[in-house]
Design an enzyme around this catalytic site. Structure first.
Site, PDB file in Angstrom:
ATOM      1  N   HIS A 121      35.338  41.241  34.862  1.00  0.00           N
ATOM      2  CA  HIS A 121      35.811  40.859  36.194  1.00  0.00           C
ATOM      3  C   HIS A 121      37.280  41.287  36.271  1.00  0.00           C
ATOM      4  CE1 HIS A 121      37.142  38.035  39.355  1.00  0.00           C
ATOM      5  NE2 HIS A 121      35.880  37.828  39.645  1.00  0.00           N
ATOM      6  N   ASP A 198      36.364  34.851  28.579  1.00  0.00           N
ATOM      7  CA  ASP A 198      36.301  34.493  29.992  1.00  0.00           C
ATOM      8  C   ASP A 198      34.996  33.730  30.188  1.00  0.00           C
ATOM      9  OD1 ASP A 198      35.742  34.395  32.674  1.00  0.00           O
ATOM     10  OD2 ASP A 198      36.226  36.488  33.091  1.00  0.00           O
ATOM     11  N   GLN A 201      31.579  32.306  33.940  1.00  0.00           N
ATOM     12  CA  GLN A 201      30.146  32.323  34.257  1.00  0.00           C
ATOM     13  C   GLN A 201      29.293  31.695  33.160  1.00  0.00           C
ATOM     14  OE1 GLN A 201      28.865  33.146  37.101  1.00  0.00           O
ATOM     15  NE2 GLN A 201      30.601  34.170  38.058  1.00  0.00           N
TER      16      GLN A 201
HETATM   17  N1  PMP Z   1      35.597  35.929  35.485  1.00  0.00           N
HETATM   18  C1  PMP Z   1      34.339  35.984  35.918  1.00  0.00           C
HETATM   19  C2  PMP Z   1      33.285  36.545  35.000  1.00  0.00           C
HETATM   20  C3  PMP Z   1      34.023  35.516  37.194  1.00  0.00           C
HETATM   21  O1  PMP Z   1      32.769  35.583  37.638  1.00  0.00           O
HETATM   22  C4  PMP Z   1      35.051  34.990  37.999  1.00  0.00           C
HETATM   23  C5  PMP Z   1      34.758  34.478  39.403  1.00  0.00           C
HETATM   24  N2  PMP Z   1      34.008  35.335  40.186  1.00  0.00           N
HETATM   25  C6  PMP Z   1      36.336  34.951  37.488  1.00  0.00           C
HETATM   26  C7  PMP Z   1      36.584  35.430  36.229  1.00  0.00           C
HETATM   27  C8  PMP Z   1      37.473  34.418  38.284  1.00  0.00           C
HETATM   28  O2  PMP Z   1      37.307  33.074  38.536  1.00  0.00           O
HETATM   29  P1  PMP Z   1      38.266  32.341  39.593  1.00  0.00           P
HETATM   30  O3  PMP Z   1      38.113  33.105  40.867  1.00  0.00           O
HETATM   31  O4  PMP Z   1      37.706  30.965  39.668  1.00  0.00           O
HETATM   32  O5  PMP Z   1      39.624  32.428  39.046  1.00  0.00           O
END
Ligand code: PMP
Length: 415
Positions: A121, A198, A201
């Site tokens: 991400h 991270d 998910q």
């Molecule tokens: N990492 C992953 C794998 C995600 O799916 C997400 C959210 N889509 C994030 C990081 C970021 O999370 P947040 O928007 O809650 O900071």
């Protein structure tokens, strides 16, 4: 088996969207909230709204106690050895930026390397690009194969004594892939590198044990696990936090302030400058209680069963190409696909008319989509409140899309 009444815990799910019952299939973006979480938020503001760690009057003590009790719950949820190792942040994004800023600037030097993967991400990519540019460090990337699995022989090749950090997602928000963190962490540690996971998910969908994973840092968000938006956390080993300089400076993170120098509190407070997001951090604890009462293994089993069903039903649709691992053991319920006859945005728009909420686009993972050779996908993502009926509604909606964009090859779902 999950209780059939779980949907009733989520008031939004009984709403209609565009005149149709809401079929919510976008939990990878954010989850819905059960009534008890919504009630806990209202209770805080109605009954004991006060700043934490400051006042000595009753409701201030009550707010402080609830805030710290939530820290204990959230830390226990990922089996952190000590609650002081859990720093409340605004989100996963802020947690990763905290590490890149505070740990990264103290530990990454010119010529050092950080290993990421091609399925990250943007939250676990852009902060490292910023750090690498500032430090003249180098980012290396582990590719994934046609099944959406990391190519571990490439990881082995990239891991050297120059590697300072390996930062990767536990579960892909696009492919659904669950990465072998334990194996990767063991190798990274043997090479002298730290490991950041991270968990945005994974924490909502499976039982997470940061000690068993062998992680050094673990970042996750409340809003994807039935909690409120605006709250997230960074977990890190105490010795690492203790040695790290602060992230932001301000009130509450200090011991003594002089005009020319300041001493800091111990973790976690050293990293929580200013008034925190008191309400949402407290209410996150309520979401943890809710998920724990259901059981993370039961949630994982439910999603796995539903994923198998969804993959079978989606596989019946002509011209649909689903990405990610075929084995449900190796993946979660993020189901990203392309449909030959329509662009993902058109797919999502037509589904919206049937009350179906999915996401279309690059899902904050442009390099991943580039590696797949597509500019965008449509993503249906599952959670504990989804049912086979939701999948059936999605499949029927996708046939509507097909027939709208390709009337000459009109087909219908199997009965
Ligand atoms: N990492 C992953 C794998 C995600 O799916 C997400 C959210 N889509 C994030 C990081 C970021 O999370 P947040 O928007 O809650 O900071």
């Amino acid at each position: 088996m999950l209780s059939a009444t779980i949907r009733e815990d989520f008031p939004i799910l009984s709403q209609r969207m565009n005149g149709k019952p809401l079929t919510y299939l976008d939990s990878a973006a954010t989850s819905q909230k059960p009534q008890r979480v919504i009630d806990a938020l209202v209770r805080y503001y109605r009954e004991y709204n006060a700043n934490v760690h400051r006042g000595i009057y009753k409701i201030a003590e009550q707010a402080t106690q609830a805030y710290e009790a939530s820290r204990v719950k959230v830390a226990a949820f990922i089996n952190a050895p000590r609650p002081e190792e859990l720093i409340f942040t605004r989100s996963t994004t802020e947690a990763i930026n905290l590490v890149a800023y505070a740990w990264g600037r103290a530990n990454v030097r010119a010529g050092d390397e950080i290993i990421l993967t091609e399925m990250e991400h943007h939250s676990n990519l852009v902060p490292w690009q910023l750090l690498a540019a500032e430090r003249q460090a180098r980012l290396r990337f582990v590719p994934f194969d046609e099944q959406g699995m990391l190519q571990l022989h490439e990881f082995d090749r990239l891991l050297t004594d120059r590697t300072r950090l390996v930062a990767l997602t536990h579960q892909s928000n696009v492919l659904g892939t669950i990465n072998p963190i334990r194996e990767i962490a063991a190798k990274a540690h043997a090479a002298g590198a730290k490991v950041l996971v991270d968990g945005a998910q994974s924490a909502p969908h499976m039982s997470v044990d940061v000690q068993a994973l062998g992680a050094d840092f673990f970042a996750f968000s409340a809003h994807k696990m039935c909690g409120p938006t605006g709250a997230g956390a960074l977990w890190a080993r105490y010795d690492i936090l203790d040695a790290m300089p602060p992230f932001q400076g301000g009130g509450e993170m200090i011991m003594l302030v002089h005009l020319d120098k300041t001493t800091y509190k111990d973790p976690p407070y050293k990293f929580e400058a200013g008034t925190p997001n008191i309400a949402d951090c407290i209410v996150w604890g309520e979401a943890v209680d809710y998920l724990k009462a259901i059981g993370m293994q039961a949630i994982r089993d439910h999603e796995q069963r539903l994923t198998v069903y969804a993959m079978r039903r989606l596989g019946e649709i002509p011209g649909l190409r689903l990405f990610g691992p075929e084995s449900p053991m190796r993946r979660g319920g993020a189901l990203s696909f392309e449909l030959d006859v329509a662009h993902p945005h058109d797919v999502a728009q037509v589904l919206d008319q049937d009350g179906i909420a999915v996401r279309a686009g690059h899902h904050c993972a442009q390099p991943l989509h580039r590696a797949l050779g597509v500019s965008a996908t449509t993503r249906a993502s599952l959670y504990l409140y989804n049912t086979e009926a939701d999948i059936d509604t999605l499949v029927a909606g996708l046939y509507t899309v097909r027939n709208l964009f390709s009337p000459k090859t009109a087909t219908a779902p199997k009965p």
